[in-house]
Design a protein around this motif. Structure first.
Motif, PDB file in Angstrom:
ATOM      1  N   UNK A 192       0.860  -1.188   0.000  1.00 51.52           N
ATOM      2  CA  UNK A 192       0.000   0.000   0.000  1.00 51.52           C
ATOM      3  C   UNK A 192       0.896   1.238   0.000  1.00 51.52           C
ATOM      4  N   UNK A 193       0.873   1.988  -1.079  1.00 51.22           N
ATOM      5  CA  UNK A 193       1.796   3.104  -1.274  1.00 51.22           C
ATOM      6  C   UNK A 193       1.050   4.429  -1.218  1.00 51.22           C
ATOM      7  N   UNK A 194       1.446   5.288  -0.280  1.00 51.83           N
ATOM      8  CA  UNK A 194       0.776   6.581  -0.098  1.00 51.83           C
ATOM      9  C   UNK A 194       1.767   7.716  -0.291  1.00 51.83           C
ATOM     10  N   UNK A 195       1.471   8.613  -1.247  1.00 51.61           N
ATOM     11  CA  UNK A 195       2.249   9.834  -1.440  1.00 51.61           C
ATOM     12  C   UNK A 195       1.403  10.990  -0.930  1.00 51.61           C
ATOM     13  N   UNK A 196       1.933  11.722   0.034  1.00 49.91           N
ATOM     14  CA  UNK A 196       1.202  12.857   0.592  1.00 49.91           C
ATOM     15  C   UNK A 196       2.140  14.063   0.660  1.00 49.91           C
ATOM     16  N   UNK A 197       1.557  15.240   0.774  1.00 49.48           N
ATOM     17  CA  UNK A 197       2.387  16.431   0.858  1.00 49.48           C
ATOM     18  C   UNK A 197       3.346  16.379   2.029  1.00 49.48           C
ATOM     19  N   UNK A 198       2.843  15.940   3.195  1.00 53.39           N
ATOM     20  CA  UNK A 198       3.645  15.957   4.409  1.00 53.39           C
ATOM     21  C   UNK A 198       3.677  14.599   5.094  1.00 53.39           C
ATOM     22  N   UNK A 199       3.400  13.563   4.326  1.00 52.78           N
ATOM     23  CA  UNK A 199       3.529  12.219   4.844  1.00 52.78           C
ATOM     24  C   UNK A 199       2.298  11.739   5.579  1.00 52.78           C
ATOM     25  N   UNK A 200       2.392  10.500   6.032  1.00 53.27           N
ATOM     26  CA  UNK A 200       1.316   9.840   6.750  1.00 53.27           C
ATOM     27  C   UNK A 200       1.710   9.688   8.220  1.00 53.27           C
ATOM     28  N   UNK A 201       0.753   9.817   9.145  1.00 48.50           N
ATOM     29  CA  UNK A 201       1.093   9.673  10.565  1.00 48.50           C
ATOM     30  C   UNK A 201       1.790   8.356  10.901  1.00 48.50           C
TER      31      UNK A 201
END
Length: 397
Positions: free
Chosen positions: A128-137
């Motif tokens: 499961x790959x998540x790209x976020x502006x400031x990351x994932x908690x």
């Protein structure tokens, strides 16, 4: 031979919930090398479908260049994820998939009952790959976690703009959306690494990449300069803070790049420039000396290059020291290197008989497993029926 034509990632199934640039660039890298990428879109489709530009023969404005370039060779299904039936369809797809990519804000997929922990129960080996502006908690909770972010924000906060431009008073973003693209590239690497682990152990995992973090990684010079010298990296225009001559120099008909790192290249340049005085100048004989006298060195080189055309400079400098002309799109389309390396590729049109689109090709070259031929981008929801999914019904607000 059949396996080679299928691509090195043949057999990998990717569910792509991402939009715009960072996630789609990541999954484009995977699709270009044979992965089956199923683009999961809402009823309105990926925002990039409406961003343009469009060709003059596309009166319906179906095929935006932004979308075509990033989503070639993918499949498209439309699901309204607020609908329980759509959520059930996702869980069914996850059971037979290897990877899921999304770039929503933190908590969006969890509120839909589609977060990593829920989906890992359906398929423990899912990556499961998540790209976020400031990351994932999960990877470290940023105080900015809830802030929306695009490329321009990542470039600003990650340090790139502070190092780019003419001077400190004029920070500048780079032309390409590097804040998105670099995060997408890093995620593609991370996904392949996690797949290797899953193949060995049967265990999937959550991958967390923040665009801010990716930009900071790209700007690694910023960190060591501050750590070792207490110096804040500043824009150096088209030059280099540690080397001279190194950067962009004027030609009679444009600009060229020259990068002199070692002393041998400096001696060769002064010989070609017919400047024995500079070759014999002990102040300029070393990197440290040229750095200390960078304005003098760069002015002398600029004074010489501006009298010659790019073609003349290429004849004198090409192959003798690090050199290259500053190319625009027309130059690139006509460059024999680009032709020899097949770096302008054609994506076939979705409508038979219509001319395809030219896009930047994938730069990775595998000797034993060449990349697959590019395929047309999908129409919105084109593959719903193939996956047994009914057309999306809008959920009630």
């Amino acid at each position: 031979m059949a396996e080679a034509r299928a691509g090195i990632l043949s057999g990998i199934c990717v569910l792509d919930f991402s939009r715009m640039l960072s996630g789609p660039y990541c999954t484009m890298m995977l699709a270009d090398h044979g992965a089956e990428v199923i683009k999961v879109e809402g009823p309105e489709g990926d925002t990039s479908r409406s961003n343009g530009p469009w060709r003059s023969d596309d009166e319906a404005r179906e095929w935006a260049g932004y979308f075509v370039s990033l989503n070639r060779g993918k499949k498209s299904i439309v699901l309204d994820l607020k609908n329980p039936e759509a959520q059930a369809a996702v869980r069914e797809l996850v059971r037979t998939s290897h990877v899921l990519v999304e770039n929503f804000r933190p908590g969006v997929m969890e509120r839909l009952g589609l977060g990593y922990e829920e989906l890992a129960r359906e398929n423990p080996s899912i990556v499961y790959a998540a790209i976020r502006g400031f990351g994932d908690p999960r990877g470290g909770e940023s105080p900015y976690a809830a802030w929306p972010s695009y490329d321009v924000v990542a470039q600003a906060m990650g340090g790139l703009m502070s190092m780019t431009g003419a001077d400190r008073d004029h920070p500048m973003k780079t032309g390409p959306g590097i804040g998105d693209v670099f995060a997408g590239m890093m995620m593609a690497f991370a996904i392949v690494s996690a797949l290797r682990h899953a193949e060995r152990t049967g265990q999937g995992q959550f991958i967390d990449i923040a665009m801010y973090d990716a930009m900071l990684s790209l700007c690694e010079r910023l960190v060591y300069l501050y750590d070792m010298e207490g110096r804040i990296a500043e824009p150096s225009g088209n030059g280099h803070p540690l080397l001279a001559p190194f950067g962009i120099f004027p030609a009679a008909d444009g600009w060229v790049s020259i990068g002199v790192v070692d002393d041998g290249f400096w001696r060769e340049l002064t010989r070609i420039m017919e400047r024995p005085d500079m070759m014999a100048d002990e102040r300029l004989a070393t990197k440290a000396g040229r750095r200390a006298h960078a304005p003098e060195v760069n002015d002398a080189v600029s004074g010489w290059t501006r009298r010659l055309s790019k073609a003349e400079l290429a004849k004198l400098l090409g192959g003798r020291l690090p050199f290259g002309p500053v190319n625009d799109a027309k130059d690139i389309f006509n460059d024999p290197h680009v032709a020899a390396r097949r770096m302008i590729a054609e994506v076939p049109h979705a409508e038979p008989g219509k001319a395809g689109w030219r896009v930047a090709a994938n730069p990775i070259r595998f000797a034993a497993t060449p990349a697959v031929a590019l395929k047309a981008p999908p129409r919105l929801g084109e593959h719903n029926r193939a996956f047994g999914i009914m057309p999306a019904r809008r959920s009630k607000p």
